[in-house]
Design a protein around this motif. Structure first.
Motif, PDB file in Angstrom:
ATOM      1  N   LEU A 149      -4.544   8.008  -7.420  1.00 17.48           N
ATOM      2  CA  LEU A 149      -3.468   7.027  -7.585  1.00 17.48           C
ATOM      3  C   LEU A 149      -3.953   5.636  -7.249  1.00 17.48           C
ATOM      4  CD1 LEU A 149      -0.316   8.212  -5.600  1.00 17.48           C
ATOM      5  CD2 LEU A 149      -0.428   7.749  -8.047  1.00 17.48           C
ATOM      6  N   ALA A 150      -3.463   4.650  -7.974  1.00 16.69           N
ATOM      7  CA  ALA A 150      -3.646   3.253  -7.572  1.00 16.69           C
ATOM      8  C   ALA A 150      -2.269   2.604  -7.573  1.00 16.69           C
ATOM      9  CB  ALA A 150      -4.571   2.535  -8.551  1.00 16.69           C
ATOM     10  N   ILE A 151      -2.045   1.708  -6.632  1.00 16.25           N
ATOM     11  CA  ILE A 151      -0.787   0.955  -6.620  1.00 16.25           C
ATOM     12  C   ILE A 151      -1.116  -0.525  -6.564  1.00 16.25           C
ATOM     13  CG2 ILE A 151       0.473   2.804  -5.429  1.00 16.25           C
ATOM     14  CD1 ILE A 151       0.421   1.070  -2.883  1.00 16.25           C
ATOM     15  N   HIS A 152      -0.233  -1.337  -7.121  1.00 18.24           N
ATOM     16  CA  HIS A 152      -0.386  -2.781  -7.012  1.00 18.24           C
ATOM     17  C   HIS A 152       0.935  -3.341  -6.504  1.00 18.24           C
ATOM     18  CE1 HIS A 152      -1.008  -6.956  -9.020  1.00 18.24           C
ATOM     19  NE2 HIS A 152      -1.450  -6.958  -7.782  1.00 18.24           N
ATOM     20  N   LEU A 153       0.958  -3.651  -5.222  1.00 17.94           N
ATOM     21  CA  LEU A 153       2.203  -4.132  -4.610  1.00 17.94           C
ATOM     22  C   LEU A 153       2.538  -5.536  -5.111  1.00 17.94           C
ATOM     23  CD1 LEU A 153       1.534  -2.870  -0.997  1.00 17.94           C
ATOM     24  CD2 LEU A 153       3.309  -2.012  -2.535  1.00 17.94           C
ATOM     25  N   ALA A 154       1.470  -6.319  -5.342  1.00 17.79           N
ATOM     26  CA  ALA A 154       1.577  -7.667  -5.945  1.00 17.79           C
ATOM     27  C   ALA A 154       2.203  -8.718  -5.021  1.00 17.79           C
ATOM     28  CB  ALA A 154       2.332  -7.620  -7.273  1.00 17.79           C
ATOM     29  N   ASP A 155       3.203  -8.353  -4.248  1.00 16.33           N
ATOM     30  CA  ASP A 155       3.909  -9.314  -3.387  1.00 16.33           C
ATOM     31  C   ASP A 155       3.247  -9.335  -2.002  1.00 16.33           C
ATOM     32  OD1 ASP A 155       5.688 -10.563  -1.667  1.00 16.33           O
ATOM     33  OD2 ASP A 155       7.467  -9.665  -2.579  1.00 16.33           O
ATOM     34  N   PRO A 156       2.718 -10.500  -1.568  1.00 18.74           N
ATOM     35  CA  PRO A 156       2.059 -10.558  -0.253  1.00 18.74           C
ATOM     36  C   PRO A 156       3.014 -10.296   0.906  1.00 18.74           C
ATOM     37  CG  PRO A 156       2.175 -12.750  -1.246  1.00 18.74           C
ATOM     38  CD  PRO A 156       2.661 -11.785  -2.283  1.00 18.74           C
ATOM     39  N   GLY A 157       4.276 -10.182   0.620  1.00 19.71           N
ATOM     40  CA  GLY A 157       5.258  -9.842   1.647  1.00 19.71           C
ATOM     41  C   GLY A 157       5.330  -8.351   1.942  1.00 19.71           C
ATOM     42  N   TYR A 158       4.426  -7.583   1.313  1.00 20.67           N
ATOM     43  CA  TYR A 158       4.375  -6.136   1.567  1.00 20.67           C
ATOM     44  C   TYR A 158       2.933  -5.682   1.730  1.00 20.67           C
ATOM     45  CZ  TYR A 158       9.197  -6.032   0.023  1.00 20.67           C
ATOM     46  OH  TYR A 158      10.541  -6.268  -0.082  1.00 20.67           O
TER      47      TYR A 158
ATOM     48  N   LEU B  77      -8.489   5.417  11.361  1.00 19.10           N
ATOM     49  CA  LEU B  77      -7.267   5.547  12.171  1.00 19.10           C
ATOM     50  C   LEU B  77      -6.007   5.216  11.369  1.00 19.10           C
ATOM     51  CD1 LEU B  77      -8.448   4.247  15.655  1.00 19.10           C
ATOM     52  CD2 LEU B  77      -8.715   6.505  14.628  1.00 19.10           C
ATOM     53  N   VAL B  78      -5.989   4.048  10.741  1.00 25.52           N
ATOM     54  CA  VAL B  78      -4.890   3.674   9.838  1.00 25.52           C
ATOM     55  C   VAL B  78      -5.520   2.991   8.634  1.00 25.52           C
ATOM     56  CG1 VAL B  78      -2.881   2.163   9.525  1.00 25.52           C
ATOM     57  CG2 VAL B  78      -3.250   3.289  11.729  1.00 25.52           C
ATOM     58  N   GLY B  79      -5.085   3.332   7.438  1.00 27.00           N
ATOM     59  CA  GLY B  79      -5.568   2.642   6.239  1.00 27.00           C
ATOM     60  C   GLY B  79      -4.586   1.541   5.875  1.00 27.00           C
ATOM     61  N   LEU B  80      -5.097   0.339   5.690  1.00 22.07           N
ATOM     62  CA  LEU B  80      -4.245  -0.794   5.313  1.00 22.07           C
ATOM     63  C   LEU B  80      -4.513  -1.148   3.861  1.00 22.07           C
ATOM     64  CD1 LEU B  80      -2.311  -3.125   5.984  1.00 22.07           C
ATOM     65  CD2 LEU B  80      -4.274  -4.404   6.838  1.00 22.07           C
ATOM     66  N   ILE B  81      -3.485  -1.076   3.043  1.00 19.40           N
ATOM     67  CA  ILE B  81      -3.622  -1.362   1.616  1.00 19.40           C
ATOM     68  C   ILE B  81      -3.034  -2.745   1.342  1.00 19.40           C
ATOM     69  CG2 ILE B  81      -3.175  -0.503  -0.715  1.00 19.40           C
ATOM     70  CD1 ILE B  81      -4.701   1.476   1.191  1.00 19.40           C
TER      71      ILE B  81
ATOM     72  N   SER C  19      -1.772  -6.114  -0.608  1.00 17.81           N
ATOM     73  CA  SER C  19      -0.839  -6.224  -1.749  1.00 17.81           C
ATOM     74  C   SER C  19      -1.576  -6.531  -3.046  1.00 17.81           C
ATOM     75  CB  SER C  19       0.214  -7.294  -1.478  1.00 17.81           C
ATOM     76  OG  SER C  19      -0.394  -8.577  -1.443  1.00 17.81           O
ATOM     77  N   ASP C  20      -2.805  -7.046  -2.938  1.00 16.70           N
ATOM     78  CA  ASP C  20      -3.552  -7.364  -4.158  1.00 16.70           C
ATOM     79  C   ASP C  20      -4.606  -6.308  -4.495  1.00 16.70           C
ATOM     80  OD1 ASP C  20      -5.132  -8.013  -2.009  1.00 16.70           O
ATOM     81  OD2 ASP C  20      -5.665 -10.024  -2.694  1.00 16.70           O
ATOM     82  N   TYR C  21      -4.646  -5.216  -3.737  1.00 18.60           N
ATOM     83  CA  TYR C  21      -5.606  -4.137  -4.026  1.00 18.60           C
ATOM     84  C   TYR C  21      -5.127  -3.337  -5.245  1.00 18.60           C
ATOM     85  CZ  TYR C  21      -8.515   0.046  -3.331  1.00 18.60           C
ATOM     86  OH  TYR C  21      -9.405   1.090  -3.487  1.00 18.60           O
ATOM     87  N   GLN C  22      -6.044  -3.120  -6.182  1.00 17.97           N
ATOM     88  CA  GLN C  22      -5.681  -2.401  -7.407  1.00 17.97           C
ATOM     89  C   GLN C  22      -6.532  -1.158  -7.628  1.00 17.97           C
ATOM     90  OE1 GLN C  22      -6.095  -5.714 -10.206  1.00 17.97           O
ATOM     91  NE2 GLN C  22      -3.869  -5.997 -10.173  1.00 17.97           N
ATOM     92  N   GLY C  23      -7.418  -0.894  -6.667  1.00 18.15           N
ATOM     93  CA  GLY C  23      -8.308   0.262  -6.815  1.00 18.15           C
ATOM     94  C   GLY C  23      -7.613   1.556  -6.415  1.00 18.15           C
TER      95      GLY C  23
ATOM     96  N   GLU D 179      -4.217  19.478  -1.811  1.00 21.58           N
ATOM     97  CA  GLU D 179      -3.500  19.561  -0.530  1.00 21.58           C
ATOM     98  C   GLU D 179      -3.001  18.173  -0.122  1.00 21.58           C
ATOM     99  OE1 GLU D 179      -5.661  21.780   2.406  1.00 21.58           O
ATOM    100  OE2 GLU D 179      -4.363  21.118   4.039  1.00 21.58           O
ATOM    101  N   ARG D 180      -1.840  18.121   0.521  1.00 23.98           N
ATOM    102  CA  ARG D 180      -1.310  16.853   1.018  1.00 23.98           C
ATOM    103  C   ARG D 180      -2.026  16.510   2.318  1.00 23.98           C
ATOM    104  NH1 ARG D 180       4.617  17.892   1.740  1.00 23.98           N
ATOM    105  NH2 ARG D 180       3.968  20.048   1.834  1.00 23.98           N
ATOM    106  N   ILE D 181      -2.778  15.408   2.300  1.00 26.59           N
ATOM    107  CA  ILE D 181      -3.665  15.119   3.434  1.00 26.59           C
ATOM    108  C   ILE D 181      -3.242  13.917   4.268  1.00 26.59           C
ATOM    109  CG2 ILE D 181      -5.795  16.224   2.666  1.00 26.59           C
ATOM    110  CD1 ILE D 181      -6.635  13.451   1.526  1.00 26.59           C
ATOM    111  N   ALA D 182      -2.409  13.066   3.733  1.00 28.72           N
ATOM    112  CA  ALA D 182      -2.029  11.845   4.465  1.00 28.72           C
ATOM    113  C   ALA D 182      -0.744  11.331   3.831  1.00 28.72           C
ATOM    114  CB  ALA D 182      -3.143  10.800   4.353  1.00 28.72           C
ATOM    115  N   GLN D 183      -0.196  10.258   4.394  1.00 28.41           N
ATOM    116  CA  GLN D 183       1.039   9.718   3.821  1.00 28.41           C
ATOM    117  C   GLN D 183       0.973   8.209   3.704  1.00 28.41           C
ATOM    118  OE1 GLN D 183       4.395  10.752   6.344  1.00 28.41           O
ATOM    119  NE2 GLN D 183       3.049  10.914   8.130  1.00 28.41           N
ATOM    120  N   LEU D 184       1.714   7.720   2.728  1.00 26.45           N
ATOM    121  CA  LEU D 184       1.704   6.298   2.391  1.00 26.45           C
ATOM    122  C   LEU D 184       3.066   5.699   2.728  1.00 26.45           C
ATOM    123  CD1 LEU D 184      -0.102   4.220   0.698  1.00 26.45           C
ATOM    124  CD2 LEU D 184       1.476   4.708  -1.160  1.00 26.45           C
TER     125      LEU D 184
END
Ligand SMILES: O=c1ccn([C@H]2C[C@H](O)[C@@H](COP(=O)(O)OP(=O)(O)OP(=O)(O)O)O2)c(=O)[nH]1
Ligand SMILES: [Mg+2]
Length: 148
Positions: free
Chosen positions: A51-60, A81-85, A87-91, A111-116
């Motif tokens: 999956l890739a997501i593009h939040l686009a809004d720097p407020g998220y 420890l924590v993954g930070l995605i 808002s401009d990441y598209q990979g 398998e479900r390994i983590a949550q977003l």
């Protein structure tokens, strides 16, 4: 909130991440593995989610967090420890999967390994000062308020 999502692995389509209950904060991410992956104690592997997501809004931003069951019972948490995605990441969303436990653990394909979790973000503009306005706490920290 609507977010642009790219499906990079067709297997995701059959099991789209979904909120498990109406009140769920996190969407579970699945391990896009071709075969089971055994993590020895102490080992870390970067696992694709398809999956890739593009939040686009720097407020998220999005956070990748461990699942409590895997983390508590099996020691499977995140190498960062924590993954930070950003808002401009598209990979592709990647999960650094760390076996912090004492036993080997095998992750199965899909398998479900983590949550977003999507969170609001405020970018700061630095206002440089010589002194802060006094606060009740001041510089006290690291247990300064006691235990009980
Ligand atoms: O668990 C993670 C953490 C990060 N990322 C992606 C999204 C994020 O926007 C990007 C960069 O992450 P971060 O800023 O934490 O890593 P960095 O080491 O500072 O890399 P960069 O120099 O690319 O910012 O990597 C993931 O896919 N999974
Ligand atoms: Mg960075």
């Amino acid at each position: 909130m609507q977010v642009d999502v790219k499906i990079l692995d067709p297997r995701v389509k059959e099991k789209m991440p979904a909120y498990a209950t109406a009140g769920s904060a996190g969407l579970d991410l699945r391990a896009m593995l071709d075969e089971p992956l055994t993590l020895a104690p102490g080992e870390t592997k970067l696992i694709k989610t398809g999956l890739a997501i593009h939040l686009a809004d720097p407020g998220y931003a999005a956070l990748i967090l461990p699942r409590s069951g895997l983390g508590h019972k099996h020691g499977i948490v995140l190498g960062n420890l924590v993954g930070l995605i950003d808002s401009d990441y598209q990979g592709e969303l990647m999960v650094s999967t760390w076996n912090r436990g004492k036993d080997s653990f095998t992750i199965e394909p899909m398998e479900r390994i983590a949550q977003l979790v999507i969170v609001p973000v405020v970018q700061m503009q630095m206002n440089i000062v010589e002194d802060f306005q006094a606060s009740d706490r001041g510089a006290g920290g690291f247990g300064s308020t006691g235990k009980s």
